[in-house]
Design a protein around this motif. Structure first.
Motif, mmCIF file in Angstrom:
data_model
loop_
_atom_site.group_PDB
_atom_site.id
_atom_site.type_symbol
_atom_site.label_atom_id
_atom_site.label_comp_id
_atom_site.label_asym_id
_atom_site.label_seq_id
_atom_site.Cartn_x
_atom_site.Cartn_y
_atom_site.Cartn_z
ATOM 1 N N PRO A 77 36.974 37.688 73.065
ATOM 2 C CA PRO A 77 37.286 37.345 74.451
ATOM 3 C C PRO A 77 38.439 38.130 75.061
ATOM 4 C CG PRO A 77 36.921 35.358 73.151
ATOM 5 C CD PRO A 77 36.969 36.498 72.182
ATOM 6 N N THR A 78 39.459 38.445 74.279
ATOM 7 C CA THR A 78 40.622 39.137 74.843
ATOM 8 C C THR A 78 40.246 40.522 75.341
ATOM 9 O OG1 THR A 78 42.134 37.913 73.398
ATOM 10 C CG2 THR A 78 42.958 39.949 74.387
ATOM 11 N N LEU A 79 39.574 41.302 74.492
ATOM 12 C CA LEU A 79 39.192 42.653 74.887
ATOM 13 C C LEU A 79 38.118 42.624 75.972
ATOM 14 C CD1 LEU A 79 39.444 45.685 74.527
ATOM 15 C CD2 LEU A 79 37.779 45.545 72.653
ATOM 16 N N ALA A 80 37.127 41.763 75.804
ATOM 17 C CA ALA A 80 36.062 41.675 76.808
ATOM 18 C C ALA A 80 36.641 41.338 78.178
ATOM 19 C CB ALA A 80 35.031 40.632 76.395
ATOM 20 N N SER A 81 37.544 40.388 78.219
ATOM 21 C CA SER A 81 38.141 39.981 79.489
ATOM 22 C C SER A 81 38.952 41.108 80.108
ATOM 23 C CB SER A 81 39.029 38.747 79.287
ATOM 24 O OG SER A 81 38.287 37.678 78.734
ATOM 25 N N ALA A 82 39.673 41.847 79.287
ATOM 26 C CA ALA A 82 40.476 42.954 79.799
ATOM 27 C C ALA A 82 39.592 44.053 80.386
ATOM 28 C CB ALA A 82 41.352 43.521 78.689
ATOM 29 N N VAL A 83 38.492 44.338 79.721
ATOM 30 C CA VAL A 83 37.573 45.367 80.226
ATOM 31 C C VAL A 83 36.966 44.931 81.555
ATOM 32 C CG1 VAL A 83 35.398 46.558 79.789
ATOM 33 C CG2 VAL A 83 37.047 46.286 77.940
ATOM 34 N N ILE A 84 36.534 43.668 81.620
ATOM 35 C CA ILE A 84 35.919 43.167 82.849
ATOM 36 C C ILE A 84 36.941 43.125 83.980
ATOM 37 C CG2 ILE A 84 34.758 41.199 83.910
ATOM 38 C CD1 ILE A 84 33.779 40.478 81.038
ATOM 39 N N ALA A 85 38.115 42.604 83.704
ATOM 40 C CA ALA A 85 39.143 42.484 84.740
ATOM 41 C C ALA A 85 39.552 43.841 85.287
ATOM 42 C CB ALA A 85 40.362 41.758 84.176
ATOM 43 N N SER A 86 39.444 44.881 84.458
ATOM 44 C CA SER A 86 39.811 46.228 84.891
ATOM 45 C C SER A 86 38.700 46.919 85.674
ATOM 46 C CB SER A 86 40.182 47.085 83.672
ATOM 47 O OG SER A 86 41.313 46.555 83.007
ATOM 48 N N GLY A 87 37.553 46.259 85.816
ATOM 49 C CA GLY A 87 36.438 46.857 86.529
ATOM 50 C C GLY A 87 35.749 47.959 85.755
ATOM 51 N N LEU A 88 35.861 47.939 84.429
ATOM 52 C CA LEU A 88 35.331 49.015 83.598
ATOM 53 C C LEU A 88 34.026 48.659 82.899
ATOM 54 C CD1 LEU A 88 38.734 50.118 82.051
ATOM 55 C CD2 LEU A 88 37.391 51.372 83.745
ATOM 56 N N ALA A 89 33.490 47.467 83.146
ATOM 57 C CA ALA A 89 32.235 47.054 82.517
ATOM 58 C C ALA A 89 31.056 47.495 83.372
ATOM 59 C CB ALA A 89 32.211 45.544 82.323
ATOM 60 N N ASP A 90 30.142 48.251 82.781
ATOM 61 C CA ASP A 90 28.950 48.723 83.484
ATOM 62 C C ASP A 90 27.731 47.852 83.213
ATOM 63 O OD1 ASP A 90 30.113 51.216 84.527
ATOM 64 O OD2 ASP A 90 30.245 51.757 82.411
ATOM 65 N N GLU A 91 27.769 47.134 82.111
ATOM 66 C CA GLU A 91 26.589 46.377 81.689
ATOM 67 C C GLU A 91 27.047 45.247 80.769
ATOM 68 O OE1 GLU A 91 22.243 47.878 80.385
ATOM 69 O OE2 GLU A 91 23.842 48.495 79.006
ATOM 70 N N PHE A 92 26.278 44.164 80.773
ATOM 71 C CA PHE A 92 26.596 43.027 79.920
ATOM 72 C C PHE A 92 25.392 42.701 79.043
ATOM 73 C CE2 PHE A 92 29.247 42.765 83.631
ATOM 74 C CZ PHE A 92 30.494 42.428 83.122
ATOM 75 N N ALA A 93 25.660 42.475 77.772
ATOM 76 C CA ALA A 93 24.650 42.007 76.829
ATOM 77 C C ALA A 93 25.112 40.630 76.354
ATOM 78 C CB ALA A 93 24.514 42.969 75.649
ATOM 79 N N VAL A 94 24.524 39.589 76.926
ATOM 80 C CA VAL A 94 24.977 38.220 76.671
ATOM 81 C C VAL A 94 23.915 37.491 75.847
ATOM 82 C CG1 VAL A 94 25.744 36.058 77.697
ATOM 83 C CG2 VAL A 94 26.240 38.241 78.845
ATOM 84 N N TYR A 95 24.286 37.124 74.635
ATOM 85 C CA TYR A 95 23.400 36.380 73.749
ATOM 86 C C TYR A 95 23.712 34.895 73.885
ATOM 87 C CZ TYR A 95 22.209 40.833 71.580
ATOM 88 O OH TYR A 95 21.757 42.121 71.357
ATOM 89 N N LEU A 96 22.715 34.116 74.280
ATOM 90 C CA LEU A 96 22.906 32.695 74.532
ATOM 91 C C LEU A 96 22.148 31.864 73.511
ATOM 92 C CD1 LEU A 96 22.507 32.619 78.417
ATOM 93 C CD2 LEU A 96 24.632 32.421 77.112
ATOM 94 N N ALA A 97 22.870 30.969 72.858
ATOM 95 C CA ALA A 97 22.264 30.066 71.882
ATOM 96 C C ALA A 97 22.067 28.690 72.509
ATOM 97 C CB ALA A 97 23.158 29.948 70.650
ATOM 98 N N PRO A 98 20.962 28.014 72.219
ATOM 99 C CA PRO A 98 20.721 26.676 72.779
ATOM 100 C C PRO A 98 21.557 25.625 72.047
ATOM 101 C CG PRO A 98 18.920 27.273 71.336
ATOM 102 C CD PRO A 98 19.824 28.470 71.390
ATOM 103 N N ALA A 99 22.844 25.676 72.301
ATOM 104 C CA ALA A 99 23.781 24.751 71.660
ATOM 105 C C ALA A 99 24.942 24.495 72.609
ATOM 106 C CB ALA A 99 24.295 25.355 70.347
ATOM 107 N N LEU A 100 25.656 23.401 72.351
ATOM 108 C CA LEU A 100 26.833 23.043 73.134
ATOM 109 C C LEU A 100 28.000 22.823 72.180
ATOM 110 C CD1 LEU A 100 25.164 20.409 75.502
ATOM 111 C CD2 LEU A 100 25.609 22.814 76.013
ATOM 112 N N LEU A 101 29.172 23.339 72.547
ATOM 113 C CA LEU A 101 30.365 23.162 71.723
ATOM 114 C C LEU A 101 31.502 22.476 72.474
ATOM 115 C CD1 LEU A 101 30.653 26.511 69.704
ATOM 116 C CD2 LEU A 101 30.377 24.216 68.766
#
Length: 343
Positions: free
Chosen positions: A272-296
């Motif tokens: 999360p730390t690195l991902a958030s920094a990349v996104i906040a900096s406007g440097l993310a071109d694409e997202f690969a989001v894997y979603l599991a059918p679970a709740l935590l």
């Protein structure tokens, strides 16, 4: 029938050939066909990776005499000497009388092949199936055109957006099919970015492996973002592609340095730390989001603070694909607009 339409069929064949080449290695996927005066294809070629003959040279090698032929190629022939010589000069020397290409090469060093061909008296037609070929080469063209790699940010989370339970456990949120797809995406990347926090907490190997645990033919270069040194005993020191320790948290500077190494595709898998920094900096071109059918529930979010204070500032995405992998989903998305890079 005008010349542009006449060359659409061989250009589509050249595009099919281009797809046989590797997506990694810094060079574009390029295909080429040589056609005679009747429009018949007499030779085919494609680029097989850095250091191998370019598509035009590959096609030329399959004919004894290319004088009077037309070269139909997906990308403007290069005009520079790298590991191989310039394709513009090879086409001129071979006596090709016409060159038809789709997309213009945006590279400062490699571009300019069309002008060189015209100066030598070769007839040049540009832009045949340009939209289709540009879409095919979108990632490479984007990376070369703006002088930084294409950045894909990946995470795996539950449906409520948690990347781990509150005790820190996260293996495994997703199932085996989803995890195997991650390995495939790693193998389709030139480099994989991870933060020092993830290295210290998880000691990841960051290799790309097959279903049986075997190493896949291409391995991404692991790049550690952060100022803390990687421990000498860390698994990353045994990575088959080596290890790059950046010694900095400046992500934009890291991407600039990777571009200088010819790296065009970067896969961010650093928590999360690195991902958030990349996104906040406007440097993310694409997202690969894997979603599991679970709740935590809890506090372990997949993405942290992005500097957003109101709904109007939300980073809107366009979903490009949704795929079911076992019980999990892979959602691929791209920003509909960028925040200023480095913000």
């Amino acid at each position: 029938m005008d010349d542009t339409v006449a060359y659409e069929a061989p250009m589509r064949r050249a595009l099919e050939l281009a797809a046989r080449g590797p997506v990694t290695g810094g060079n574009p996927q390029v295909g080429c066909v040589l056609v005679d005066a009747t429009g018949a294809i007499v030779a085919e070629g494609w680029h097989r990776g850095a250091g191998t003959p370019h598509a035009e040279v590959d096609a030329l090698s399959k004919v004894s005499d290319a004088r009077g032929l037309t070269a139909v190629v997906t990308l403007e022939p290069c005009n520079h000497t790298g590991r191989t010589g310039p394709c513009s000069e090879a086409l001129i020397a071979a006596g090709v009388t016409r060159v038809v290409y789709a997309a213009t090469d945006p590279g400062h060093a490699s571009g300019g092949g069309a002008a060189r061909l015209r100066d030598a008296g070769v007839d040049v037609i540009a832009g045949v199936l340009a939209a289709e070929v540009s879409a095919f080469l979108h990632i490479w063209l984007t990376a070369v055109g703006r002088h930084r790699p294409w950045v894909t940010v990946k995470w795996a989370s539950t449906l409520d957006g948690r990347a781990a339970a509150d005790d820190g456990t996260s293996q495994w949120i997703t199932g085996t099919a989803a995890r195997q797809r991650v390995h495939e995406q790693r193998a389709a990347s030139d480099a994989i970015l991870v933060g020092t926090g993830t290295v210290l907490a998880d000691d990841p190997s960051l290799t790309a492996r097959g279903d049986g645990g075997e190493l896949l033919p291409h391995q991404p270069l692991p790049v550690v973002v952060g100022e803390t040194a990687v421990p000498a005993t860390a698994a990353l020191h045994r990575h088959p592609a080596g290890l790059l320790e950046t010694g900095t948290r400046d992500i934009a500077a890291v991407l600039t340095a990777l571009d200088a190494r010819g790296i065009r595709r970067v896969y961010v898998e650093g928590g999360p730390t690195l991902a958030s920094a990349v996104i906040a900096s406007g440097l993310a071109d694409e997202f690969a989001v894997y979603l599991a059918p679970a709740l935590l529930g809890g506090t372990r979010l997949a993405v942290g603070d992005l500097g957003i204070t109101t709904i109007a500032e939300a980073r809107r995405l366009a979903i490009t694909s949704i795929e079911q992998l076992g019980e999990d989903l892979l959602v691929m998305a791209r920003p509909t607009h960028h925040a200023p890079e480095g913000s």
